[in-house]
Design a protein around this motif. Sequence first.
Motif: not given
Lengths: 278, 271
Positions: A176, A181, A185, A208
């Motif tokens: 990530s 975000p 995800k 993260e």
Amino acid sequence: MNASAQSSPPAVIEVRDLVTHYGTRQILNGVSVDIVQGEIMVIMGGSGSGKSTFLRHLMALQRPTSGTIKILGQDVWGLPQKGLFELRKKLGVAFQGGALFSSMTVGENIMLPLFEHTKLDRKTMEIMARMKLEVVDLSGFEDLMPSELSGGMIKRAAVARAIIMDPRILFFDEPSAGLDPVVSKQLDEMILRLRDAMGMTICVVTHELESAFTIADRMTVLDRGDILFVGTPDELRASKSERIQNLLNRRSEEAEIDADEYLRRLTGDKEEAEGMPR
Amino acid sequence: MAKGNKASSTASLFGRIGQGTVAFMEELGRHGVLVAESVYWLLAGPRMNQPVRMGAVIAEMMEIGVRAIGIIGIMAAAIGAMLAIQGIYSLKIFGAEGHVVVGVAFSMVREFAPLITGILVAGRSGSALSAKLGTMKINQEIDALEVMGINPVRFLVVPSVLASLVMVPVLTFMSMALGLWAAALYVNTALGMSLAAFMDQTFDVLSVDDLLHGIGKAAIFGVLIALIGVINGFLVKGGAEGVGKATTRSVVQCISAIVVTDMLFALVATW
């Protein structure tokens, strides 16, 4: 979904007493850990904790000072060269920056392991590449060059390349990092999907927290070259260790201040400062 | 070290010389290892399912050789004409302009064609190799090859070394021909000697040995350029700046190596 808790599947990676140095600086101080089949193991730790170095060892890219690494039951550094090549065909790696070859199209990048290791005809390879692109939601992008893709797309294309040979173990280096975000995800969901659909053992290095807790079956926390914790995310949350709580609550570590050491660092006495973390 | 005393500065001088020597030997060692590894993969690769791909060699040949034809051709012609101009100018002093062919033929075939080709290929391809491999290293592409079970030396280095080994002599042969042709054109206009007479005289004075001298040197230059380019690329550290430094270093080292080897080769070959 926690496979490791229900029964005890065999370990696919066994690390014993791993010690490694960069020059004279010791990075890992005798690390031992098992990664079992079908689990997602997340390796965490702050910067300078040695987690990237640890991952390089797990991928058999770096020879340790001492200690053993067994992957799929084979001692990596005891293998003859040909054996190591064969073993590597069973590993897939999605590097932090993707590491796609900039002179090849996305499709050619994904087909490269097939070109090198199989005798399939080009049509079949193209079909396989498209299938893997489908898995990472990138279908139709095979003719683009890596420079024409966004950061998230590059990472997904790198995953497609990593899984083209249907590896037994898949490594992710900071999946990530540098992503927004939403994309981050999506990648997490993809990692979970890969484990469930393909039964791969997945090893993820990340810092993260949110992503780590979403995907992990078990977690390993490294700190200054030592293993601080190995266990499930729930056990990690419940841990009473101050260092782990600092990590979880994003508190910076109050390093014990040694007045002499501090003075030496300020005066730039290099010989004395050797061995300091970068 | 505010007031560097004599003893310590002498010590540090010797220290530096020592470090420099060690670094130089290390570099030489790396070249040796890379040559050995390249030969190993070329011969043993197929048995380990790691064959050197002909396609990759041809692609490198296109890049190192075919795409350099234009610039090397122009330079060789310019050098040939320059040799004729200077030759006639200096031989005029003795009234021996007619002998210019001998000088041009020897110096072009034995010296200038391999040298100018080597230097141009070093500037074009030695630096490009360093930049390519350096960038690949920084982007972890070399690691990616390794974890895919593809040996980087077999996949990246051997094709470049082979291509360079073949193409630098081929380009050198082309340089010889073009240089002599340009010299013939100038001699034709300046002295009225026909092209046929020029070529006749050239073939008279040149032996196969002279040709082999030039081509043999070119083959050594070819290997040197590829090795130096590759090693500097593999040693890149620290981002874009590192790539820039490696590229510069590679060109400087290539040209120095070419000139020194040229001198040594001439010395040994004419002993």
